[in-house]
Design a protein around this motif. Structure first.
Motif, PDB file in Angstrom:
ATOM      1  N   ASN A   1     -53.625 -27.252  81.468  1.00 49.57           N
ATOM      2  CA  ASN A   1     -53.953 -27.596  82.670  1.00 49.57           C
ATOM      3  C   ASN A   1     -53.106 -28.809  83.356  1.00 49.57           C
ATOM      4  O   ASN A   1     -52.294 -29.410  82.688  1.00 49.57           O
ATOM      5  N   GLY A   2     -53.350 -29.048  84.488  1.00 45.59           N
ATOM      6  CA  GLY A   2     -52.605 -30.021  85.054  1.00 45.59           C
ATOM      7  C   GLY A   2     -52.880 -31.559  84.390  1.00 45.59           C
ATOM      8  O   GLY A   2     -51.622 -32.120  84.109  1.00 45.59           O
ATOM      9  N   TYR A   3     -54.039 -31.772  83.924  1.00 37.38           N
ATOM     10  CA  TYR A   3     -54.194 -33.090  83.074  1.00 37.38           C
ATOM     11  C   TYR A   3     -53.675 -33.072  81.673  1.00 37.38           C
ATOM     12  O   TYR A   3     -52.914 -34.055  81.530  1.00 37.38           O
TER      13      TYR A   3
ATOM     14  N   ASN B   1     -54.981 -30.599  76.580  1.00 36.45           N
ATOM     15  CA  ASN B   1     -55.954 -30.842  77.699  1.00 36.45           C
ATOM     16  C   ASN B   1     -57.034 -31.873  77.353  1.00 36.45           C
ATOM     17  O   ASN B   1     -57.535 -31.588  76.488  1.00 36.45           O
TER      18      ASN B   1
ATOM     19  N   HIS C   1     -57.606 -21.224  77.629  1.00 31.20           N
ATOM     20  CA  HIS C   1     -57.674 -22.454  77.404  1.00 31.20           C
ATOM     21  C   HIS C   1     -56.169 -22.840  77.827  1.00 31.20           C
ATOM     22  O   HIS C   1     -55.308 -23.666  77.090  1.00 31.20           O
ATOM     23  N   LEU C   2     -55.548 -22.465  78.926  1.00 28.45           N
ATOM     24  CA  LEU C   2     -54.253 -22.778  79.377  1.00 28.45           C
ATOM     25  C   LEU C   2     -53.873 -24.139  79.607  1.00 28.45           C
ATOM     26  O   LEU C   2     -55.143 -24.833  79.808  1.00 28.45           O
TER      27      LEU C   2
ATOM     28  N   ASP D   1     -51.101 -21.740  75.837  1.00 33.84           N
ATOM     29  CA  ASP D   1     -52.698 -21.694  75.358  1.00 33.84           C
ATOM     30  C   ASP D   1     -52.686 -22.897  74.203  1.00 33.84           C
ATOM     31  O   ASP D   1     -53.622 -23.648  73.905  1.00 33.84           O
TER      32      ASP D   1
ATOM     33  N   GLY E   1     -52.369 -26.396  75.539  1.00 33.66           N
ATOM     34  CA  GLY E   1     -53.753 -26.543  76.348  1.00 33.66           C
ATOM     35  C   GLY E   1     -54.619 -26.963  75.237  1.00 33.66           C
ATOM     36  O   GLY E   1     -55.433 -27.903  75.525  1.00 33.66           O
TER      37      GLY E   1
END
Lengths: 513, 42
Positions: free
Chosen positions: B7-9, A231, B4-5, A224, A227
């Motif tokens: 992700n691939g990007y 992200n 909000h793990l 998390d 991320g």
């Protein structure tokens, strides 16, 4: 009397010292906040572009200026600019390379001393401890009160009233810095870098492993946190502020524009490499920033407080993350006291290796231009820092004002002078020859154009945008603390100019040529 | 917001960034060691 200039003992010691100069509190606190606030993973696109087109070129320029100074027996921009630009004003502009680090270290040492105090208090278990509550704000309140109490920010009027222990820890920090400087370049700075840098990496990896094994009762884990940081938000790339933030972060993290790299590079031998040394120092710094700095504070905060609360904490500044959120997290994990101690000790070591680098231009200036011995230079610097530090310690608003003029605008301005004087006023062909000689790796020819055109343009854009963004609000401040800081800077500039004038006259005819 | 793990990007950007940094470190220290041994041979 001409003082014999020192040299670095080993190449590894030099690289670690230069990396130690660059690795500071910003790597562990500022970078993750900037990345999370400016598009996450997408932030790394402007970051990497800025690294190639701004950071590395400026780094090599400062290294080249330092090696040029080494050839002439001088370690600050005062004399180096004077050799490069045959105008009397050059040496006074070069004084920015002494004034900026000297002023920054006046308040940086004080902030550094907080990390030592926090580390000591963590070890004794004297940091606040609160049970977990639902509201993050309530949870952080005791930690905020602790910081405010220690720095005396609650006091009314213009004077701050820090706790006695804060003052004592400042004195201890100052003495540690001065002792390292007193020992000299090889026996002091280099030796400390060889011990502190591996310790910084060991402590950071230890904390990283601990953070990556944390889980919250709600089931959040390090994925998390990563991320939140990585992200990408691609829409951020269309925002010019994100590009400026990335350029600013690269600029700060590599510590270009302080004049400290120039001084460190002046202690290499005149025919030593600069390209590979510069690249290696930058690589170590980026490892500490992107891999370690991006994996501790903000990841722990997301696991513990969640994404929304971390965004709020981060938006209030990197200090809240480091001095409130992190100790709050450590207060509620097994062996948290120990990890809190390690966290602040890590910040302290990162701070020390930077503050000694910031002090060295002033020492080099006194030694090279006035012929003072190291002992006398360190004693003078110590006296100055002791008295000058009372301004940010006791006068409200002074620290922020000093940081704006020297730690923000001053850096960009000085870096711009370095690039312009070297590549435009001196001679771009000679500058390129000077930079590319005797190196262990070849600097690609494209960097000639980047150094001459792209990097200065980049700096002008940053300077204009920061002036437009920050100057109106800074100039609107009229409190006593603000004016004290401005008066202090003016006083320092005048004293510096007089000393330079005196030094050049004393040399009997050694004018700008 | 809380989900909000990585992700691939995100993983891709992290891997590339870490990769660049590690490569830079390996390259620069390899070159330093290589030059050192070369100078010793000379």
């Amino acid at each position: 009397m001409v003082v014999k200039r020192e040299h670095w003992g080993t190449r590894l010691g030099l690289i670690l010292a230069v990396a130690g100069n660059a690795i500071g509190l910003g790597n562990f606190l500022r970078f993750p906040v900037q990345a999370a606030d400016n598009g996450g993973g997408a932030f790394m696109i402007p970051y990497m572009i800025s690294l190639i087109f701004l950071g590395i070129p400026l780094l090599w320029i400062e290294w080249a200026l330092g090696r040029f100074g080494s050839k002439k027996g001088h370690g600050t921009a005062v004399a180096v600019f004077d050799y490069l630009w045959k105008k009397p004003v050059a040496k006074y502009i070069g004084f920015l390379g002494v004034l900026i680090p000297l002023t920054v270290v006046v308040y940086y040492t004080y902030i550094e001393s907080w990390t030592l105090l926090y580390s000591f208090f963590s070890l004794l278990g004297n940091l606040p401890s609160t049970p977990l509550t639902a509201d993050v704000k309530d949870y952080l309140e005791p930690f905020k009160n602790f910081l405010v109490e220690k720095t005396g920010e609650t006091s009314e009027g213009i004077l701050l009233k820090p706790a006695l222990e804060t003052y004592i820890f400042f004195l201890i920090t100052l003495v540690i810095n001065l002792y390292i400087l007193y020992r000299g370049v090889s026996a002091g700075i280099e030796k400390v870098a060889k011990i502190a840098m591996p310790l910084i990496f060991i402590m950071a990896i230890l904390l990283m492993v601990r953070v990556f094994t944390l889980t919250s009762p709600e089931g959040r884990n390090f994925l998390d946190g990563l991320g939140f940081l990585w992200n990408p938000d691609f829409s951020a790339l269309t925002n010019p502020k994100v590009w400026l933030a990335a350029a600013g972060q690269v600029f700060f993290t590599l510590s270009v524009g302080f004049g400290a790299i120039l001084t460190y590079a002046s202690y290499i031998k005149p025919k030593d490499d600069i390209a590979l040394n510069g690249l290696a120092g930058a690589s170590v710094n980026e490892f500490a920033e992107i891999i370690l700095g991006g994996s501790i504070a903000i990841v722990a905060s997301v696991i513990f407080f969640g994404v929304a609360a971390t965004a709020t904490i981060a938006s209030q500044g990197a200090f809240n993350l480091g001095f409130m959120a992190l100790p709050a997290i450590f207060a509620n994990i097994p062996y948290g006291q120990f990890f809190s101690f390690v966290w602040f000790l890590l910040l302290f070591f990162a701070g020390v290796t930077s503050s000694i680098a910031l002090c060295q231009p002033a020492i080099a200036f006194l030694e090279d231009e006035l012929g003072y011995s190291r002992q006398k230079s360190v004693a003078l610097l110590g006296g100055f820092l002791f008295f000058a530090a009372h301004i940010p310690i006791f006068i409200k608003g002074a620290l922020g004002e000093l940081d704006f003029w020297v730690g923000t605008i001053g850096l960009v301005l000085f870096a711009l002078f370095e690039a312009v004087i070297f590549f435009w006023i001196y001679d771009s062909k000679k500058a390129w020859e000077e930079m590319t000689r005797d190196n262990d790796i070849k600097i690609p020819k494209i960097f000639y154009y980047i150094m001459k055109f792209v990097a200065p343009s980049f700096l002008i854009i940053i300077l204009i945008s920061w002036v437009i963004e920050y100057l109106p609000s800074v100039l609107s401040k009229t409190d006593i603390g603000t004016w004290t800081a401005r008066g202090f800077l003016l006083f320092l500039s005048i004293v510096g100019i007089l000393i330079i004038k005196f030094a050049w006259e004393k040399r009997n005819g050694r004018t700008s040529s | 917001m809380e989900g909000h793990l990585l992700n691939g990007y995100g993983a891709l950007f992290m891997t590339i960034s870490w990769g660049i940094v590690i490569t830079l470190n390996v390259y620069s220290f390899y070159k330093i060691l290589y030059n050192k041994s070369k100078k010793q041979e000379d």
